[in-house]
Motif scaffolding. Structure first.
Motif, PDB file in Angstrom:
ATOM      1  N   VAL A  80       0.823  -1.205  -0.062  1.00 52.96           N
ATOM      2  CA  VAL A  80       0.101  -0.082  -0.044  1.00 52.96           C
ATOM      3  C   VAL A  80       0.879   1.082   0.058  1.00 52.96           C
ATOM      4  N   TRP A  81       0.321   2.140  -0.979  1.00 50.45           N
ATOM      5  CA  TRP A  81       1.452   3.226  -1.353  1.00 50.45           C
ATOM      6  C   TRP A  81       0.701   4.494  -1.246  1.00 50.45           C
ATOM      7  N   SER A  82       1.200   5.660  -0.695  1.00 56.02           N
ATOM      8  CA  SER A  82       0.489   6.830  -0.561  1.00 56.02           C
ATOM      9  C   SER A  82       1.497   8.155  -0.381  1.00 56.02           C
ATOM     10  N   ILE A  83       1.150   9.314  -1.517  1.00 56.87           N
ATOM     11  CA  ILE A  83       1.912  10.323  -1.324  1.00 56.87           C
ATOM     12  C   ILE A  83       1.000  11.435  -0.988  1.00 56.87           C
ATOM     13  N   GLU A  84       1.235  12.089  -0.148  1.00 64.23           N
ATOM     14  CA  GLU A  84       0.635  13.502   0.280  1.00 64.23           C
ATOM     15  C   GLU A  84      -0.827  13.515   0.200  1.00 64.23           C
ATOM     16  N   ALA A  85      -1.470  12.474   0.744  1.00 61.87           N
ATOM     17  CA  ALA A  85      -2.764  12.072   0.759  1.00 61.87           C
ATOM     18  C   ALA A  85      -3.447  12.491   2.268  1.00 61.87           C
ATOM     19  N   GLY A 109      10.282  25.350   5.723  1.00 59.41           N
ATOM     20  CA  GLY A 109      11.688  25.921   5.992  1.00 59.41           C
ATOM     21  C   GLY A 109      11.999  26.200   7.494  1.00 59.41           C
ATOM     22  N   THR A 110      10.988  26.553   8.157  1.00 58.85           N
ATOM     23  CA  THR A 110      11.397  26.872   9.648  1.00 58.85           C
ATOM     24  C   THR A 110      11.060  25.797  10.763  1.00 58.85           C
ATOM     25  N   GLY A 111      10.671  24.617  10.231  1.00 60.17           N
ATOM     26  CA  GLY A 111      10.336  23.548  11.059  1.00 60.17           C
ATOM     27  C   GLY A 111       8.941  23.324  11.398  1.00 60.17           C
ATOM     28  N   LEU A 112       8.041  24.485  11.225  1.00 58.50           N
ATOM     29  CA  LEU A 112       6.615  24.177  11.424  1.00 58.50           C
ATOM     30  C   LEU A 112       6.009  22.881  11.086  1.00 58.50           C
ATOM     31  N   CYS A 113       6.535  22.734   9.745  1.00 62.12           N
ATOM     32  CA  CYS A 113       6.013  21.470   8.891  1.00 62.12           C
ATOM     33  C   CYS A 113       7.151  20.801   8.746  1.00 62.12           C
ATOM     34  N   ARG A 114       6.984  19.383   8.422  1.00 64.95           N
ATOM     35  CA  ARG A 114       7.902  18.433   8.390  1.00 64.95           C
ATOM     36  C   ARG A 114       7.550  17.456   7.135  1.00 64.95           C
ATOM     37  N   PHE A 115       8.294  17.054   6.210  1.00 66.24           N
ATOM     38  CA  PHE A 115       7.989  16.164   5.197  1.00 66.24           C
ATOM     39  C   PHE A 115       8.123  14.772   5.545  1.00 66.24           C
ATOM     40  N   GLY A 116       7.139  13.909   6.124  1.00 63.39           N
ATOM     41  CA  GLY A 116       7.422  12.609   6.844  1.00 63.39           C
ATOM     42  C   GLY A 116       7.245  11.308   5.866  1.00 63.39           C
ATOM     43  N   MET A 117       8.277  10.493   6.063  1.00 64.88           N
ATOM     44  CA  MET A 117       8.256   9.035   5.463  1.00 64.88           C
ATOM     45  C   MET A 117       7.879   8.123   6.516  1.00 64.88           C
ATOM     46  N   PHE A 118       7.177   7.230   6.046  1.00 61.75           N
ATOM     47  CA  PHE A 118       6.455   6.037   6.997  1.00 61.75           C
ATOM     48  C   PHE A 118       6.507   4.706   6.316  1.00 61.75           C
ATOM     49  N   ARG A 119       7.270   3.721   6.923  1.00 60.71           N
ATOM     50  CA  ARG A 119       7.294   2.462   6.238  1.00 60.71           C
ATOM     51  C   ARG A 119       6.835   1.429   7.536  1.00 60.71           C
ATOM     52  N   ALA A 120       5.920   0.532   7.067  1.00 59.10           N
ATOM     53  CA  ALA A 120       5.591  -0.396   8.151  1.00 59.10           C
ATOM     54  C   ALA A 120       5.332  -1.884   7.396  1.00 59.10           C
ATOM     55  N   VAL A 121       5.542  -2.737   8.215  1.00 61.72           N
ATOM     56  CA  VAL A 121       5.243  -4.030   7.620  1.00 61.72           C
ATOM     57  C   VAL A 121       3.881  -4.796   8.552  1.00 61.72           C
ATOM     58  N   ARG A 122       3.163  -5.335   7.555  1.00 64.13           N
ATOM     59  CA  ARG A 122       1.842  -5.667   8.235  1.00 64.13           C
ATOM     60  C   ARG A 122       2.130  -7.323   9.048  1.00 64.13           C
ATOM     61  N   THR A 123       1.684  -6.959  10.271  1.00 64.77           N
ATOM     62  CA  THR A 123       1.745  -8.335  11.096  1.00 64.77           C
ATOM     63  C   THR A 123       1.067  -9.455  10.438  1.00 64.77           C
ATOM     64  N   ARG A 165      -5.541  -2.288   6.763  1.00 66.20           N
ATOM     65  CA  ARG A 165      -6.331  -3.229   6.732  1.00 66.20           C
ATOM     66  C   ARG A 165      -6.441  -4.011   5.379  1.00 66.20           C
ATOM     67  N   VAL A 166      -6.130  -2.992   4.465  1.00 66.71           N
ATOM     68  CA  VAL A 166      -6.132  -3.838   2.999  1.00 66.71           C
ATOM     69  C   VAL A 166      -4.613  -4.382   2.549  1.00 66.71           C
ATOM     70  N   LEU A 167      -4.018  -4.553   3.439  1.00 67.30           N
ATOM     71  CA  LEU A 167      -2.345  -4.958   3.327  1.00 67.30           C
ATOM     72  C   LEU A 167      -2.414  -6.437   3.829  1.00 67.30           C
ATOM     73  N   LYS A 168      -1.642  -7.181   3.008  1.00 63.77           N
ATOM     74  CA  LYS A 168      -1.770  -8.661   3.166  1.00 63.77           C
ATOM     75  C   LYS A 168      -0.678  -8.755   4.223  1.00 63.77           C
ATOM     76  N   PRO A 169      -0.640  -9.876   5.222  1.00 59.99           N
ATOM     77  CA  PRO A 169       0.249  -9.932   6.107  1.00 59.99           C
ATOM     78  C   PRO A 169       1.687 -10.235   5.482  1.00 59.99           C
ATOM     79  N   GLY A 170       2.602  -9.404   6.194  1.00 63.59           N
ATOM     80  CA  GLY A 170       3.695  -9.146   5.514  1.00 63.59           C
ATOM     81  C   GLY A 170       3.927  -8.256   4.285  1.00 63.59           C
ATOM     82  N   GLY A 171       2.920  -7.887   4.216  1.00 61.40           N
ATOM     83  CA  GLY A 171       3.026  -6.978   3.003  1.00 61.40           C
ATOM     84  C   GLY A 171       3.637  -5.512   3.703  1.00 61.40           C
ATOM     85  N   ILE A 172       4.148  -4.502   2.626  1.00 61.54           N
ATOM     86  CA  ILE A 172       4.580  -3.172   3.186  1.00 61.54           C
ATOM     87  C   ILE A 172       3.695  -2.105   2.765  1.00 61.54           C
ATOM     88  N   LEU A 173       3.719  -1.115   3.817  1.00 58.72           N
ATOM     89  CA  LEU A 173       3.086   0.125   3.795  1.00 58.72           C
ATOM     90  C   LEU A 173       4.215   1.158   3.585  1.00 58.72           C
TER      91      LEU A 173
END
Length: 338
Positions: free
Chosen positions: A162-167, A307-321, A183-191
């Protein structure tokens, strides 16, 4: 010649003034999913966003440290960098991918074309789906459909990735968004998720956690960022990670990264596109120019916030248990029976 130059400057200033008036008088606040869909339908129909931002309605990746790069090329590079960061390049051909918030399909096409994945792109905007279908060659293993990221129509464990950018900023219920992604990710799948985030208002001191609320100016800036682009709220990197882990569907912990530095040049680069490509004035006319100028204050505020740190561009990676977690409905029924 000088008179013509002065007239041109005066004309541009008048247009800028009109843009600012429209900016303050007619904000695009979040009201419901329909307000998000309508905003993207409008941008897709007139073609202005696609003309200047290309097939990828997201920021670009300029390297670390950032280097000068073509705006549209940086956006394509972002997709490949996200693939590598998520470890997706190691997956076999035919891997099934759900692209949540696919826009007009730029990332979906790269994932299918360059990595041989079977991609399903979803967006809440019918016009984006139509445009994505028009831009996608028939030989690519990609399909698009209208769907709500807070109530996905797919069964549990449907996708390998499951992949998502800026949603995320468009989601009023971040916990439900996190739950649906997993929920829609298979066990062992990558978010793998890339998102705009607000700085965390918590910090850890020797005495434990303490609150660091937004100050007066930060609140003003964030209010405009929310009101102008149909955003109900931004999550923090730390907060959204906790929401993902709270679902009980994450193996271990969520891996995160901050790509603010790598993506920061995108904001001013997007404004430069309007200067460097004046042919857009001819194509979209006066109304298109005014509509584009109207976005400049928000883009500048975005550059200020990131630029001032009020906002940050976050990256997230998780594996479905592999563990099975009861659905919300099941848990509610169990509680009711007790």
């Amino acid at each position: 010649m000088m008179n013509i130059f002065l007239l041109a400057i005066a004309f541009l200033l008048v247009l800028l003034l009109i843009g600012l008036i429209l900016y303050f008088l007619f904000p695009r606040k979040y009201h419901s999913a329909n307000s998000v869909a309508n905003s993207y339908d409008d941008w897709t129909n007139d073609g202005i966003l696609e003309f200047y931002w290309g097939e990828h309605i997201h920021l670009g990746h300029y390297g670390s440290p950032p280097c000068k790069k073509d705006f549209l090329k940086a956006k394509e590079d972002f997709v490949h960098e996200m693939v590598r960061w998520g470890g997706l390049e190691k997956l076999p051909p035919g891997t099934t991918v759900l692209d949540v918030g696919c826009g007009i399909g730029g990332s979906s096409r790269i994932l299918a074309r360059d990595y041989n994945f079977a991609v399903t792109g979803i967006t809440i905007s019918p016009q984006q789906v139509q445009r994505a279908l028009e831009l996608t060659p028939p030989d690519l293993n990609v399909q698009f459909q209208v769907d709500d990221a807070l109530a996905l129509s797919f069964p549990d464990a449907s996708f390998d990735v499951v992949w998502s950018i800026e949603a995320g900023p468009h989601m009023p219920d971040k916990a439900q968004f996190a739950r649906e992604l997993l929920r829609v990710l298979k066990p062992g799948g990558i978010l793998v998720v890339a998102d705009w985030n607000q700085r965390d208002v918590r910090a850890t001191s020797q005495n434990g956690s303490r609150q660091i609320p937004l100050n007066f100016w930060e609140k003003l800036v964030m209010r405009q960022l929310l009101d102008q682009w149909s955003h109900p709220a931004f999550a923090s990197i730390e907060g959204f990670s906790e929401l993902l882990e709270a679902t009980g569907w994450v193996e271990g912990t969520v891996e995160t990264a901050d790509w603010t530095e790598q993506t920061l040049p995108s904001w001013l680069d997007s404004i430069w596109q309007g200067i460097a490509r004046p042919e857009g004035l001819v194509r979209f006319g006066l109304s298109g120019f005014i509509k584009s100028v109207r976005e400049v204050p928000t883009i500048l505020l975005m550059r200020l916030a990131f630029g001032t740190g009020l906002c940050r561009f976050g990256m997230f990676r998780a594996v479905r248990t592999n563990c099975t977690v009861p659905s919300t409905e099941t848990m509610e029924n169990q509680i009711a029976s007790v």
